[in-house]
Design a protein around this motif. Structure first.
Motif, mmCIF file in Angstrom:
data_model
loop_
_atom_site.group_PDB
_atom_site.id
_atom_site.type_symbol
_atom_site.label_atom_id
_atom_site.label_comp_id
_atom_site.label_asym_id
_atom_site.label_seq_id
_atom_site.Cartn_x
_atom_site.Cartn_y
_atom_site.Cartn_z
ATOM 1 N N THR A 6 20.011 -38.575 52.997
ATOM 2 C CA THR A 6 20.060 -36.907 52.916
ATOM 3 C C THR A 6 19.025 -36.668 51.576
ATOM 4 N N ILE A 7 18.252 -35.739 51.433
ATOM 5 C CA ILE A 7 17.442 -35.359 50.349
ATOM 6 C C ILE A 7 18.404 -35.280 49.255
ATOM 7 N N ASP A 8 19.704 -34.899 49.382
ATOM 8 C CA ASP A 8 20.554 -34.663 48.116
ATOM 9 C C ASP A 8 20.822 -36.100 47.632
ATOM 10 N N LYS A 9 20.929 -36.947 48.355
ATOM 11 C CA LYS A 9 21.037 -38.549 48.285
ATOM 12 C C LYS A 9 19.940 -39.089 47.412
ATOM 13 N N VAL A 10 18.736 -38.809 47.917
ATOM 14 C CA VAL A 10 17.600 -39.244 47.341
ATOM 15 C C VAL A 10 17.170 -38.508 45.940
ATOM 16 N N ASN A 11 17.613 -37.379 45.782
ATOM 17 C CA ASN A 11 17.362 -36.873 44.271
ATOM 18 C C ASN A 11 18.376 -37.305 43.643
ATOM 19 N N TYR A 12 19.645 -37.784 43.984
ATOM 20 C CA TYR A 12 20.695 -38.358 43.048
ATOM 21 C C TYR A 12 20.248 -39.667 42.505
ATOM 22 N N GLY A 13 19.723 -40.501 43.550
ATOM 23 C CA GLY A 13 19.260 -41.722 43.165
ATOM 24 C C GLY A 13 18.121 -41.754 42.212
ATOM 25 N N LEU A 14 17.136 -40.626 42.366
ATOM 26 C CA LEU A 14 16.017 -40.584 41.472
ATOM 27 C C LEU A 14 16.498 -40.224 40.138
ATOM 28 N N ASN A 15 17.611 -39.346 40.005
ATOM 29 C CA ASN A 15 18.031 -38.985 38.686
ATOM 30 C C ASN A 15 18.655 -40.296 37.946
ATOM 31 N N LEU A 16 19.371 -40.996 38.763
ATOM 32 C CA LEU A 16 20.097 -42.239 38.168
ATOM 33 C C LEU A 16 18.986 -43.167 37.757
ATOM 34 N N ILE A 17 17.866 -43.249 38.306
ATOM 35 C CA ILE A 17 16.907 -44.033 37.958
ATOM 36 C C ILE A 17 16.227 -43.696 36.474
ATOM 37 N N ILE A 18 16.004 -42.336 36.257
ATOM 38 C CA ILE A 18 15.679 -41.658 35.143
ATOM 39 C C ILE A 18 16.632 -42.278 34.132
ATOM 40 N N ARG A 19 18.020 -41.494 34.270
ATOM 41 C CA ARG A 19 18.939 -41.907 33.375
ATOM 42 C C ARG A 19 19.110 -43.515 32.796
ATOM 43 N N GLU A 20 18.701 -44.382 33.660
ATOM 44 C CA GLU A 20 18.795 -45.748 33.550
ATOM 45 C C GLU A 20 17.346 -46.234 32.822
ATOM 46 N N GLY A 21 16.744 -45.413 32.422
ATOM 47 C CA GLY A 21 15.459 -45.745 31.629
ATOM 48 C C GLY A 21 14.293 -46.095 32.465
ATOM 49 N N GLY A 22 14.335 -45.928 33.738
ATOM 50 C CA GLY A 22 13.261 -46.082 34.823
ATOM 51 C C GLY A 22 12.412 -45.133 34.658
ATOM 52 N N SER A 23 11.015 -45.061 35.248
ATOM 53 C CA SER A 23 10.142 -43.953 35.386
ATOM 54 C C SER A 23 10.143 -43.581 37.169
ATOM 55 N N VAL A 24 9.834 -42.498 37.300
ATOM 56 C CA VAL A 24 9.987 -41.832 38.676
ATOM 57 C C VAL A 24 8.615 -40.804 38.638
ATOM 58 N N LEU A 25 7.813 -40.830 39.629
ATOM 59 C CA LEU A 25 6.654 -40.132 40.256
ATOM 60 C C LEU A 25 6.865 -39.427 41.372
ATOM 61 N N VAL A 26 7.023 -38.303 41.531
ATOM 62 C CA VAL A 26 7.389 -37.560 42.878
ATOM 63 C C VAL A 26 6.173 -36.542 43.176
ATOM 64 N N GLU A 27 5.719 -36.522 44.346
ATOM 65 C CA GLU A 27 4.837 -35.601 44.711
ATOM 66 C C GLU A 27 5.291 -35.105 46.332
ATOM 67 N N GLU A 28 6.149 -33.936 46.157
ATOM 68 C CA GLU A 28 6.771 -33.250 47.531
ATOM 69 C C GLU A 28 7.569 -34.319 47.821
ATOM 70 N N THR A 29 7.666 -34.895 49.002
ATOM 71 C CA THR A 29 8.797 -35.826 49.520
ATOM 72 C C THR A 29 8.332 -37.355 49.504
ATOM 73 N N ALA A 30 7.298 -37.580 48.597
ATOM 74 C CA ALA A 30 6.989 -39.045 48.429
ATOM 75 C C ALA A 30 6.908 -39.316 46.771
ATOM 76 N N GLY A 31 6.716 -40.813 46.423
ATOM 77 C CA GLY A 31 6.460 -40.917 45.236
ATOM 78 C C GLY A 31 6.679 -42.449 44.869
ATOM 79 N N SER A 32 6.881 -42.815 43.489
ATOM 80 C CA SER A 32 7.191 -44.141 43.249
ATOM 81 C C SER A 32 8.022 -44.246 42.092
ATOM 82 N N VAL A 33 8.484 -45.377 42.134
ATOM 83 C CA VAL A 33 9.495 -45.693 41.028
ATOM 84 C C VAL A 33 9.580 -47.034 40.358
ATOM 85 N N SER A 34 9.845 -47.185 39.318
ATOM 86 C CA SER A 34 9.686 -48.190 38.362
ATOM 87 C C SER A 34 11.016 -48.526 37.649
ATOM 88 N N ILE A 35 11.760 -49.552 37.832
ATOM 89 C CA ILE A 35 13.207 -49.663 37.056
ATOM 90 C C ILE A 35 13.424 -51.232 37.086
#
Length: 76
Positions: A6-35
């Protein structure tokens, strides 16, 4: 790798990555992550609730299947 979620689970996961010190770049429904040395791209299809993840880089000692298993475990 494709995961039904679900989109809620995706958003939750992205927020966890940020909290863990990773980086997130999101544009609409796509993006990249680094952790923790893992870099990946993703796209979420809002019509089908399918998250597509492509791992672009990873630590030498981490297998791609190990990373995929962790991602699948999070979304299950």
């Amino acid at each position: 790798m494709k995961i039904k979620t679900t989109i809620d689970k995706v958003n939750y996961g992205l927020n966890l990555i940020i909290r863990e010190g990773g980086s997130v770049l999101v544009e609409e429904t796509a993006g990249s992550v680094s952790i923790s040395g893992v870099e990946a791209r993703f796209h979420f299809d809002i019509d089908t609730d399918i998250l597509t993840v492509v791992i672009d880089d990873k630590p030498l000692l981490a297998s791609e299947s190990m990373i995929e298993d962790k991602i699948k475990e999070f979304f299950s």
